[in-house]
Motif scaffolding. Structure first.
Motif, PDB file in Angstrom:
ATOM      1  N   LEU A  79       0.821  -1.214   0.000  1.00  0.00           N
ATOM      2  CA  LEU A  79       0.000   0.000   0.000  1.00  0.00           C
ATOM      3  C   LEU A  79       0.858   1.268   0.000  1.00  0.00           C
ATOM      4  N   GLY A  80       2.193   1.093   0.036  1.00  0.00           N
ATOM      5  CA  GLY A  80       3.102   2.220  -0.100  1.00  0.00           C
ATOM      6  C   GLY A  80       3.530   2.874   1.196  1.00  0.00           C
ATOM      7  N   HIS A  81       3.408   2.140   2.301  1.00  0.00           N
ATOM      8  CA  HIS A  81       3.773   2.715   3.600  1.00  0.00           C
ATOM      9  C   HIS A  81       4.756   1.806   4.317  1.00  0.00           C
ATOM     10  N   PRO A  82       5.578   2.389   5.211  1.00  0.00           N
ATOM     11  CA  PRO A  82       6.514   1.556   5.978  1.00  0.00           C
ATOM     12  C   PRO A  82       5.775   0.748   7.045  1.00  0.00           C
ATOM     13  N   ALA A  83       6.218  -0.475   7.237  1.00  0.00           N
ATOM     14  CA  ALA A  83       5.642  -1.334   8.278  1.00  0.00           C
ATOM     15  C   ALA A  83       6.397  -1.097   9.584  1.00  0.00           C
ATOM     16  N   PRO A  84       5.681  -0.899  10.693  1.00  0.00           N
ATOM     17  CA  PRO A  84       6.380  -0.752  11.965  1.00  0.00           C
ATOM     18  C   PRO A  84       7.088  -2.058  12.315  1.00  0.00           C
ATOM     19  N   GLY A  85       8.257  -1.953  12.956  1.00  0.00           N
ATOM     20  CA  GLY A  85       9.007  -3.168  13.237  1.00  0.00           C
ATOM     21  C   GLY A  85       9.868  -3.085  14.484  1.00  0.00           C
ATOM     22  N   SER A  86       9.427  -2.317  15.477  1.00  0.00           N
ATOM     23  CA  SER A  86      10.205  -2.228  16.710  1.00  0.00           C
ATOM     24  C   SER A  86       9.293  -2.406  17.918  1.00  0.00           C
ATOM     25  N   TYR A  87       9.881  -2.838  19.027  1.00  0.00           N
ATOM     26  CA  TYR A  87       9.107  -2.959  20.267  1.00  0.00           C
ATOM     27  C   TYR A  87       8.524  -1.608  20.655  1.00  0.00           C
ATOM     28  N   LYS A  88       9.290  -0.552  20.450  1.00  0.00           N
ATOM     29  CA  LYS A  88       8.823   0.796  20.783  1.00  0.00           C
ATOM     30  C   LYS A  88       7.552   1.133  19.991  1.00  0.00           C
ATOM     31  N   ALA A  89       7.576   0.866  18.701  1.00  0.00           N
ATOM     32  CA  ALA A  89       6.401   1.133  17.865  1.00  0.00           C
ATOM     33  C   ALA A  89       5.240   0.240  18.282  1.00  0.00           C
ATOM     34  N   TYR A  90       5.514  -1.044  18.499  1.00  0.00           N
ATOM     35  CA  TYR A  90       4.446  -1.974  18.855  1.00  0.00           C
ATOM     36  C   TYR A  90       3.809  -1.610  20.191  1.00  0.00           C
ATOM     37  N   SER A  91       4.618  -1.128  21.149  1.00  0.00           N
ATOM     38  CA  SER A  91       4.048  -0.788  22.453  1.00  0.00           C
ATOM     39  C   SER A  91       3.083   0.390  22.332  1.00  0.00           C
ATOM     40  N   LYS A  92       3.317   1.274  21.358  1.00  0.00           N
ATOM     41  CA  LYS A  92       2.410   2.400  21.125  1.00  0.00           C
ATOM     42  C   LYS A  92       1.160   1.973  20.354  1.00  0.00           C
ATOM     43  N   LEU A  93       1.316   1.031  19.436  1.00  0.00           N
ATOM     44  CA  LEU A  93       0.241   0.678  18.505  1.00  0.00           C
ATOM     45  C   LEU A  93      -0.638  -0.482  18.971  1.00  0.00           C
ATOM     46  N   SER A  94      -0.139  -1.317  19.869  1.00  0.00           N
ATOM     47  CA  SER A  94      -0.860  -2.534  20.234  1.00  0.00           C
ATOM     48  C   SER A  94      -1.907  -2.283  21.312  1.00  0.00           C
ATOM     49  N   SER A  95      -3.015  -2.994  21.213  1.00  0.00           N
ATOM     50  CA  SER A  95      -4.056  -2.959  22.256  1.00  0.00           C
ATOM     51  C   SER A  95      -3.837  -4.071  23.283  1.00  0.00           C
ATOM     52  N   ILE A  96      -2.826  -4.911  23.067  1.00  0.00           N
ATOM     53  CA  ILE A  96      -2.553  -6.055  23.941  1.00  0.00           C
ATOM     54  C   ILE A  96      -1.421  -5.696  24.892  1.00  0.00           C
ATOM     55  N   LYS A  97      -1.637  -5.957  26.161  1.00  0.00           N
ATOM     56  CA  LYS A  97      -0.610  -5.698  27.166  1.00  0.00           C
ATOM     57  C   LYS A  97       0.243  -6.951  27.364  1.00  0.00           C
ATOM     58  N   GLU A  98       1.526  -6.736  27.635  1.00  0.00           N
ATOM     59  CA  GLU A  98       2.417  -7.856  27.921  1.00  0.00           C
ATOM     60  C   GLU A  98       2.102  -8.430  29.304  1.00  0.00           C
ATOM     61  N   ALA A  99       2.453  -9.683  29.503  1.00  0.00           N
ATOM     62  CA  ALA A  99       2.237 -10.341  30.793  1.00  0.00           C
ATOM     63  C   ALA A  99       3.292  -9.880  31.785  1.00  0.00           C
TER      64      ALA A  99
END
Length: 161
Positions: A79-99
């Protein structure tokens, strides 16, 4: 044209819609990767009478998720956009909390049911813009992801009955 030599993406989806879809898929990627990590963690650390069943089930689920994150990231790129690929990005974007720590087996199951359902909700939330843009490849990907996660949630939940 953007950077020198860069060709415009002309796949029949407006840039603003591609951006909205990529943003939604970035949330899906973050949820999927976070669930992958959590499932892999629980695979390593599960104990108790259901050890073998859960160890194998968790392995099958994290293996499937490892393949899925690649498909999601590749769709974002198409779709022409960069895919996030870091823990930092995922922690901001994810609705799931780590255990925190190592929960007991039943709590692991409960957290993974919640995670599977969270991924399903995230996938479902991207559909309105995907439908409006007539983005069938993304709709197909989302449908496949929802089928997998709804089934996984059901199978995990059945262990609690």
């Amino acid at each position: 044209m953007g950077k020198k030599g860069e060709m415009p993406i002309e796949i029949g989806i407006a840039e603003k819609d591609r951006k909205k879809i990529a943003d939604g898929l970035s949330n899906l990627l973050a949820d999927s990767y976070t669930l992958y990590l959590k499932t892999h963690n629980f695979h390593w650390n599960v104990t108790g009478p259901m050890f073998n069943t859960l160890h194998l089930m968790f392995e099958a689920q994290y293996t499937e998720l490892a393949l899925a994150v690649d498909l999601i990231a590749e769709r974002i790129r198409a779709l022409g956009h960069p895919a996030p690929g870091s823990y930092k990005a995922y922690s901001k974007l994810s609705s799931i909390k780590e255990a925190d720590g190592v929960p007991d087996a039943e709590e692991m199951i409960r957290q993974l049911v919640a995670g599977q359902e969270a991924v399903t909700r995230t996938a479902r939330s991207v559909f309105p813009v995907v439908d409006k843009a007539h983005d069938e490849p993304t709709a197909d990907l989302l449908t496949q992801r929802m089928q997998v996660h709804e089934k996984n949630a059901w199978m995990l939940r059945s262990l609690l009955d």
